[in-house]
Design a protein around this motif. Structure first.
Motif, short mmCIF file in Angstrom:
data_model
loop_
_atom_site.label_atom_id
_atom_site.label_comp_id
_atom_site.label_asym_id
_atom_site.label_seq_id
_atom_site.Cartn_x
_atom_site.Cartn_y
_atom_site.Cartn_z
N ALA A 1 37.39 38.12 39.56
CA ALA A 1 38.22 39.31 39.40
C ALA A 1 37.54 40.35 38.50
O ALA A 1 37.54 41.55 38.80
N THR B 1 46.13 48.21 43.02
CA THR B 1 44.72 47.99 43.32
C THR B 1 43.93 47.53 42.10
O THR B 1 42.73 47.21 42.24
N ASP B 2 44.56 47.46 40.94
CA ASP B 2 43.92 46.88 39.76
C ASP B 2 44.22 45.39 39.63
O ASP B 2 43.76 44.75 38.69
N THR B 3 45.02 44.85 40.56
CA THR B 3 45.53 43.49 40.44
C THR B 3 44.95 42.58 41.51
O THR B 3 44.75 43.00 42.65
N VAL B 4 44.71 41.34 41.15
CA VAL B 4 44.42 40.29 42.11
C VAL B 4 45.46 39.19 41.91
O VAL B 4 45.76 38.81 40.78
N TRP C 1 43.55 40.33 47.30
CA TRP C 1 43.02 41.55 46.69
C TRP C 1 43.74 42.73 47.31
O TRP C 1 43.52 43.06 48.48
N ARG D 1 38.84 44.21 38.72
CA ARG D 1 40.29 44.07 38.59
C ARG D 1 40.62 43.79 37.12
O ARG D 1 39.91 43.04 36.44
#
Length: 327
Positions: free
Chosen positions: A108, A78-81, A72, A113
């Motif tokens: 997610a 910061t929108d991605t996992v 994370w 996310r």
């Protein structure tokens, strides 16, 4: 079968989780790569400025069928996992991977996310294709980028490759950037984040700070990792012009990694890539047990760096591909 959460704090649970994860790496890759068990545990259990990690396992009684490792991002993207799935060979084609992926997607979304990304490490060196890429495509992921995985087996004879570049001097350090170079090193790290080829990935460059650098250094030390850095200084201006970093851990002494190599834009075309990499390679291969394998990854379009690696003796062994799915 049940999905179990993994946070690294139960040593036995984490050991079982890690065994599945790395067993798949060993099976799929001629030259396996990845964090050692202690490196991975520290990453998952520690508090870090740029990332947090946890995992999921699909367990049937005492049997671990597969796992998902989740990164994370807290700085940039910061929108991605990021998710890595690993299914034990004897339990494949039974829906294990799909069930783990569904659980990861649910997590997610619950955390807000909007993008899930994943990397397939074991693609054919030319085509990039593998069973993992077929799995990703069938489940709505789209390939966004590719990188060539090259290795060189140490020791390397560097006699003909080390040379001085007029107007530049070399400085070297180990685990911590010297205070006198820290601010300029931050500039180079940010430049690397901005300039590294990322294809069509959703990639937000990281603007490094001195605090992020020191946090990353502290994590490496906590993980038991060692790092060798060589940088080039422009003597007339005192500007830090280029750097390279390599490292590893005593936990896996036969497996070393080439991390970043970056040349400031205003100093390119002077041969600084190989000028910093060759002495850094000499330093690390003098300081570690041998034989060992040094790994590196570069986008196919990054032909200057691949050419430097070829001169150093690297050869291609796989292609890793990066995939994304909008949630």
């Amino acid at each position: 079968m049940e999905i179990v959460a993994v946070d690294g704090r139960d040593p036995e649970v984490f050991r079982r989780f890690y065994e599945v994860k790395f067993a798949v790496r060993r099976e799929e890759l001629e030259f396996p790569v990845g964090l050692g068990v202690e490196e991975a545990r520290v990453l998952m259990t520690g508090s870090h400025a740029d990332v947090r990690a946890d995992g999921l396992g699909l367990v049937d009684g005492e049997t671990w069928l597969g796992i998902a490792w989740l990164d994370w991002w807290l700085v940039g993207n910061t929108d991605t996992v990021d998710v890595e799935l690993a299914v034990a060979p004897q339990y494949r084609r039974r829906g294990v991977g799909t069930r783990l992926l569904d659980a990861a997607v649910e997590r997610a979304r619950a955390e807000g996310r909007r993008i899930m990304s994943g990397t397939n490490m074991a693609g054919d060196p030319v085509t990039g294709q593998s069973a993992g890429t077929a799995f990703a495509a069938a489940r709505g992921f789209v390939q966004k980028h590719a990188e060539l995985h090259q290795v060189v087996e140490l020791p390397v004879d560097l006699t003909a490759l080390e040379r001085r570049v007029d107007g530049y001097e070399l400085v070297q350090w180990r685990e911590h950037a010297p205070d006198e170079w820290l601010e300029q090193f931050v500039e180079l790290l940010s430049g690397m984040s901005e300039d590294v080829p990322t294809g069509e990935r959703t990639a937000e460059p990281v603007q490094w700070t001195t605090e992020l650098v020191r946090n990353a250094e502290a994590r490496r030390v906590a993980q038991g990792r060692f790092t060798y850095t060589t940088a080039a200084v422009h003597t007339a201006s005192g500007e830090l012009a280029a750097y390279t970093q390599m490292g590893g851990t005593p936990e896996t002494p036969d497996r070393l990694n080439q991390y970043d190599t970056y040349v400031r834009r205003t100093h390119r075309g002077n041969g600084l890539g190989i000028a910093v990499k060759a002495p850094n390679l000499r330093a690390i291969q003098t300081g570690v047990a041998r034989p060992a394998v040094l790994h590196t990854w570069n986008a196919p379009e990054n032909t200057p760096m691949i050419a430097v690696n070829t001169k150093l003796g690297f050869r291609p062994v796989a292609q890793r591909t990066m995939w994304e799915r909008t949630l």
